[in-house]
Design an enzyme around this catalytic site. Structure first.
Site, short mmCIF file in Angstrom:
data_model
loop_
_atom_site.label_atom_id
_atom_site.label_comp_id
_atom_site.label_asym_id
_atom_site.label_seq_id
_atom_site.Cartn_x
_atom_site.Cartn_y
_atom_site.Cartn_z
N HIS A 91 -7.66 8.48 4.11
CA HIS A 91 -6.20 8.55 4.04
C HIS A 91 -5.62 9.60 4.97
O HIS A 91 -4.50 10.08 4.77
CB HIS A 91 -5.74 8.73 2.59
CG HIS A 91 -6.00 7.51 1.77
ND1 HIS A 91 -5.21 6.39 1.85
CD2 HIS A 91 -7.01 7.20 0.92
CE1 HIS A 91 -5.70 5.45 1.05
NE2 HIS A 91 -6.79 5.92 0.48
N HIS A 126 0.84 -1.20 0.00
CA HIS A 126 0.00 0.00 0.00
C HIS A 126 0.87 1.25 0.00
O HIS A 126 1.86 1.33 0.74
CB HIS A 126 -0.92 0.01 1.22
CG HIS A 126 -2.04 1.00 1.10
ND1 HIS A 126 -1.86 2.35 1.22
CD2 HIS A 126 -3.37 0.82 0.88
CE1 HIS A 126 -3.01 2.97 1.07
NE2 HIS A 126 -3.95 2.06 0.85
#
Length: 572
Positions: A325, A224
């Site tokens: 995020h 990621h």
């Protein structure tokens, strides 16, 4: 003596037969039954005055050891990627015993050898119902345990991903990092009524931190960008995956800090990899990560917030990004980061690439820019949208959509199973596989299942007031059934782990009571293994306009204002 009845009357009694057509929910999608395995005049039907009685459709003498079924679903529309047929589904010892004609071979014609109905057999009347494999969602952020029931009640029976709860790392990335966290999630999995598998954190430049996660039970590794998806991390992760036969899922570098999409492709170096949200709104090299779907070694999936492209898609994405995020709307660089991921041109192209069979899978991205209970709904909404905008697919029979329907079903059933090394257990309705099935009324298809069967036993379904005199009075809501309780769930549900963790005894030392099975065959596959979704055309993205070209032609579509399978199904 034979009796003739009309097709309408026959369908009313025994369900539709070969050549009959069925609409899926309120979409424009029509499927046609290609074959009928039942025998006219010898159909099995349960109820007062019906044929499944001692000495008739039920064998009077066959014991359970004589291939008698534990459960039979009669006269169902069996909808899978290999075909759309009418027949009986037999289940024994938690697995599919066969699909064909069930009954009593002493008095009935054409009864399949492994589909004998006896005193040991329970019956579910499938007349008029559609049966599909249980859905598989391979992009789960395990943020809260309540996701699992929500997914199950939508028709998802297997969930793969990572996380430890509402930690910021889990909110953003699909990783269960390290042996301690993997063990705790494997222990927690004991209590849940779905199949589960966990991905470790794949971002490390050296192999040891990755190997120890696979040996602890992780079924794969997740790269990621929030952890730093650099070329070195990609290469190291894939080396470990090749060593242990596990899958790698990747969320690439939106900011292009460590390189561009070409650098990531070079780092992958032809090795098999599952690319999450391959369009890019969910994350990945801006603006052209979508190009990677043309590679034979890439197994591309979408997450459902961009699917299908509607007039609301763009507006909701910015806020979702900021939360997921850990971004700050007061910081202009954070806002620019979010804006770079939201491109109407690539989102529009995503729908078409699914319809062409270029994108192979659908998933949720649960609570991290995706809705865990809408994988199946969004898949069929996209299929409907594409039929409206692109017409029939090449080779489609006039008036029906079997080719398109099989293509879209594969995106959340067999293809994710193949990708993550579990297709020998789940993903399709085939003899010997775990009996994870979802039953639907055609009018409710893809939206609200009638019943969910896990490991051959009813685990969830629609149920009315428990104090009522019959099962149907309101309020009718989804509830867990007996298969989800007590020790039953240890046999109806599976925890997937790495082969290494079974061989080294780590899993055994945990004392898990659930059935534990190893993933396998993750590294020797490619796009050509993706059922009905294996196209690899050349894809280009204009770096200034973001227009997407496939084999030199611009592809785009308009956002829809109105979708099927939406508000009319959720008034209460």
């Amino acid at each position: 003596m034979s009796v003739k009845i009309s097709g309408k009357d026959y369908a009313g009694m025994y369900g539709p037969t070969k050549g009959d057509r069925v609409r899926l929910a309120d979409t424009d999608l029509i499927i046609e039954i290609e074959e009928d395995y039942t025998v006219y005049g010898d159909e099995c039907k349960f109820g007062g005055g019906k044929s499944i009685r001692d000495g008739m459709g039920q064998s009077p003498s066959a014991a359970r050891d004589d291939k008698v079924l534990d459960l039979v679903i009669t006269n169902a529309i069996i909808f899978d990627t290999w075909g759309i047929v009418k027949g009986d589904i037999g289940i024994k010892d938690g697995k599919i015993a066969g699909i064909g004609k069930a009954g009593n071979p002493k008095v009935m014609s054409g009864v399949s050898e492994d589909l004998i109905i006896g005193a040991s057999t329970e019956v579910i009347t499938g007349e008029g119902l559609i049966v599909t494999p249980g859905g598989i969602d391979t992009h789960i952020h395990f943020i809260c345990p309540q996701q699992i029931e929500t997914a199950l009640f939508s028709g998802i029976t297997t969930m793969i991903g990572g996380g430890t709860g509402p930690a910021d790392g889990t909110n953003a990335t699909t990783c269960t990092p390290g042996a301690f966290n993997i063990r705790k999630m494997l222990e927690a999995a004991e209590d849940f009524p779905v199949n589960l598998g966990f991905l470790g954190k794949g971002n490390a430049s050296f192999e040891t931190p990755l190997i120890e996660q696979i040996e602890a039970g992780a079924i794969g590794l997740k790269l990621h960008e929030d952890w730093g998806t650099t070329p070195k991390a990609i290469d190291t992760c894939l080396k470990v995956a090749d060593l242990f036969d596990v899958q790698v899922a990747i969320h690439t570098d939106t900011l292009n800090e460590a390189g561009f999409v070409e650098n990531t492709i070079a780092a992958i170096a032809g090795r098999t990899i599952h690319t999450y949200h391959t369009e890019g709104a969910g994350g990945g090299h801006a603006p052209d990560i979508i190009k990677i779907a043309s590679r034979m070694n890439v197994l591309p999936s979408s997450t459902n917030p961009t699917m299908p492209f509607t007039v609301n898609t763009l507006d909701e994405h910015l806020d979702m990004l900021m939360v997921c995020h850990h971004l700050d709307s007061k910081v202009k660089e954070d806002v620019a980061f979010a804006d770079s991921r939201i491109r109407p041109e690539t989102i529009a192209a995503e729908d078409i690439l699914h319809d062409m069979g270029v994108f192979s899978m659908m998933s949720s991205d649960s609570q991290a820019m995706g809705r865990v209970g809408e994988v199946i709904i969004r898949t069929w909404q996209t299929a409907h949208k594409m039929k409206l905008q692109r017409g029939a697919l090449p080779g489609e029979k006039s008036g029906c959509d079997n080719i398109r329907a099989k293509r879209y079903l594969a995106k959340y059933t067999i293809n994710p199973a193949i990708t993550h090394g579990i297709s020998q257990y789940v993903g399709s309705l085939e003899k010997g596989k775990i009996a994870d099935l979802v039953l639907w009324k055609p009018a409710m298809f893809g939206v609200k299942p009638e019943m969910i069967i896990k490991g051959g036993f009813i685990i969830a379904g629609r149920m009315g007031d428990a104090n009522a005199s019959i099962p149907t009075p309101q309020p009718v809501i989804y509830k867990n059934m007996f298969g989800a309780f007590g020790k039953a769930k240890y046999g109806t549900c599976v925890t997937f782990v790495s082969k290494a963790s079974l061989e080294n005894g780590v899993v055994e030392k945990m004392g898990l009571q659930r059935k534990v099975l190893p993933v396998q065959g993750c590294r020797n596959i490619s796009k050509k293994y993706m059922v009905h979704n294996n196209a690899t055309p050349e894809i280009e993205v204009d770096p200034e306009t973001y227009e997407v070209k496939v084999d030199g032609e611009i592809i785009t579509c308009e956002p829809l204002k109105v979708l099927p399978m939406a508000q009319r199904y959720f008034l209460f």
